[in-house]
Design an enzyme around this catalytic site. Structure first.
Site, PDB file in Angstrom:
ATOM      1  N   LYS A 186       0.797  -1.105   0.058  1.00 24.79           N
ATOM      2  CA  LYS A 186       0.119  -0.080  -0.078  1.00 24.79           C
ATOM      3  C   LYS A 186       0.613   1.184  -0.097  1.00 24.79           C
ATOM      4  O   LYS A 186       0.562   2.166  -0.841  1.00 24.79           O
ATOM      5  CB  LYS A 186      -0.987   0.039   1.105  1.00 24.79           C
ATOM      6  CG  LYS A 186      -2.277  -0.928   1.173  1.00 24.79           C
ATOM      7  CD  LYS A 186      -3.038  -0.863   2.429  1.00 24.79           C
ATOM      8  CE  LYS A 186      -2.341  -1.299   3.560  1.00 24.79           C
ATOM      9  NZ  LYS A 186      -1.995  -2.671   3.966  1.00 24.79           N
ATOM     10  N   THR A 187       1.836   1.344   0.834  1.00 28.06           N
ATOM     11  CA  THR A 187       2.690   2.395   0.906  1.00 28.06           C
ATOM     12  C   THR A 187       3.545   2.944  -0.432  1.00 28.06           C
ATOM     13  O   THR A 187       3.402   3.882  -0.936  1.00 28.06           O
ATOM     14  CB  THR A 187       3.490   2.450   2.235  1.00 28.06           C
ATOM     15  OG1 THR A 187       2.916   2.374   3.297  1.00 28.06           O
ATOM     16  CG2 THR A 187       4.553   3.693   2.242  1.00 28.06           C
ATOM     17  N   GLU A 193      -3.998   5.400   1.718  1.00 27.74           N
ATOM     18  CA  GLU A 193      -3.804   4.062   2.089  1.00 27.74           C
ATOM     19  C   GLU A 193      -5.276   3.570   2.539  1.00 27.74           C
ATOM     20  O   GLU A 193      -5.755   4.526   3.423  1.00 27.74           O
ATOM     21  CB  GLU A 193      -2.720   3.754   2.788  1.00 27.74           C
ATOM     22  CG  GLU A 193      -1.303   4.035   2.072  1.00 27.74           C
ATOM     23  CD  GLU A 193      -0.127   3.412   3.255  1.00 27.74           C
ATOM     24  OE1 GLU A 193      -0.356   2.517   3.679  1.00 27.74           O
ATOM     25  OE2 GLU A 193       0.807   4.242   2.997  1.00 27.74           O
TER      26      GLU A 193
END
Length: 459
Positions: A122-123, A166
């Site tokens: 996600k990051t 996110e």
């Protein structure tokens, strides 16, 4: 649920304002004209930053911090009813929102809210996509779960209607969101202290997909096992991407340079749309790039803009991050704390110039280590030599009877050199003695294992 009117800024207090997500949300509200206060156990770089922007931060958390002029209190899953401030808020009957609920309400303030979900990546994907959006002059507001050097932190407040964040599945927090475009990067067994099993996790991701309106878009990784169950019955547009399975977006002619950075040609429904080069390593990042390409094209950005964004992105903190050299030993730090992430990172390392790979791994949470013990052992055998740190407890107590020595035994059974030491000092001395010139040393985990490499480097 309490509803924020962004045209009428109020006083919001954050219990645990020093968290990377909480401080970021506080920063967004500050720039919207809200009065912000908060508290945390101790001062940190993030709390100092938010204070400089105008927030009032109290140390530590105490009932006296909850003043009568506070209109709303925001808290995280880490805050429990026995927290002194939480109890005071209940007593004073001040409205409350969870961090995820606040983030969902912020999303409603934007015309194009984008949520990047998935068990892993996600990051990195949010950061990569943010670079593309900035290259396309989209002027986005960004909320990322790591430090992104190009925005000097984890938050950027733009002036357009584009918002990207996110979306974490833990405790189903992403079900409080209101996205227009969502990405599902992968669905894997994790957070088993909350979810019952992988089917329970798939059910949550399906519910996340159902949040999208009929004119919304879901971008999903077709390499995800049983992804059809996640998209079944959705009213929105669905776009797929993948490295292995048939999908709308595919990659071919994948090559790696001497640093393990990939180049590839992207196909959309069989037609080549351009060639792309990444400045981050690993096959998993080709997959993340395909998701980003699908998103960028959905927003009307062209191939040149996408490549410009890729060129400018060299990674976020703690994602295969080059830390320096001790003698002739290269030190890398990585946040990987799940077997799938470990596998991706150690496979990426194979394309990086080195002689021997040392992986210093710190397991994260007792429940995860217990549930995935065999998978952790198998993934770590991709390193030549493994050094284990004690399990980082995070939010847990050891009620399942597991230790890093159990993981050491499993790795040794698989034939890989493995060592366990109870202290960082012992590990650092061992590495200084054993590592040789041109070795690659990776500190890995979601806890404080990064300090080992930094101590060796004298940082």
């Amino acid at each position: 649920m309490y509803t924020i009117d962004f045209n009428k800024p109020i006083h919001v207090h954050f219990i645990g304002i020093g968290g990377i997500s909480m401080s970021g949300l506080a920063e967004i509200l500050l720039k919207e004209g809200f009065t912000i206060s908060g508290s945390d156990a101790k001062q940190s770089e993030l709390t100092i930053h938010i204070e400089k922007l105008g927030a009032t931060v109290h140390y530590p958390q105490m009932p006296s911090n909850i003043t009568d002029d506070i209109d709303l209190v925001v808290y995280t899953a880490a805050i429990h009813p026995d927290n002194p401030e939480f109890a005071c808020v209940i007593e004073k009957k001040i409205p409350m929102l969870t961090r995820a609920q606040l983030l969902g309400q912020i999303m409603k303030n934007y015309g194009t809210p984008i949520a990047v979900s998935g068990t892993h990546g996600k990051t990195t994907t949010t950061s990569l996509a943010s670079h593309v959006l900035m290259a396309g002059n989209c002027d986005p507001t960004i909320s990322v779960g790591g430090i992104l050097p190009s925005i000097h932190g984890n938050i950027r407040v733009g002036s357009s209607d584009v918002f990207i964040t996110e979306a974490c599945e833990y405790t189903n927090s992403f079900l409080s969101f209101f996205p227009k475009i969502s990405l599902i990067l992968n669905v894997d067994a994790d957070h088993l202290d909350f979810f019952k099993d992988i089917d329970d996790i798939r059910h949550s991701f399906h519910a996340f997909g159902k949040l999208l309106p009929a004119d919304g878009t879901l971008i999903i990784n077709a390499d995800t096992p049983k992804y059809e169950a996640i998209i079944k019955g959705l009213d929105c547009e669905v776009l797929t991407y993948g490295l292995e399975q048939e999908a709308d977006y595919r990659a071919q002619d994948i090559t790696f340079n001497e640093l393990g950075h990939p180049s590839f040609t992207c196909l959309f429904r069989g037609e080549a749309i351009g060639s792309f080069t990444l400045h981050i390593p690993g096959m998993h990042n080709v997959s993340n790039a395909l998701a980003t390409i699908a998103l960028a094209r959905k927003l009307g950005l062209d191939t040149t803009t996408i490549q410009d964004g890729f060129t400018s992105f060299t990674g976020t903190d703690r994602r295969f991050q080059y830390k320096g050299k001790v003698g002739e030993v290269t030190v890398i730090d990585d946040y990987a704390h799940h077997p799938t992430e470990i596998t991706a990172t150690l496979k990426a390392a194979k394309n990086y110039p080195h002689k021997t790979t040392w992986c210093v791994f710190q397991p994260h949470t007792y429940t995860r280590t217990k549930a995935l013990l065999g998978d952790f052992a198998k993934a770590l055998t991709l390193a030549d030599k493994v050094v284990l740190v004690d399990i980082y407890a995070a939010r847990e107590k050891n009620t399942v009877g597991i230790s890093s020595q159990d993981l050491e035994a499993e790795i040794l059974k698989l034939g890989t050199e493995c060592y366990y030491f109870p202290t960082f000092d012992e590990i650092e001395n061992f590495l200084l003695e054993k590592c040789e010139p041109n070795d690659l040393l990776i500190t890995m985990g979601a806890g404080d294992v990064v300090k080992i490499g930094e101590n060796l480097l004298g940082q």
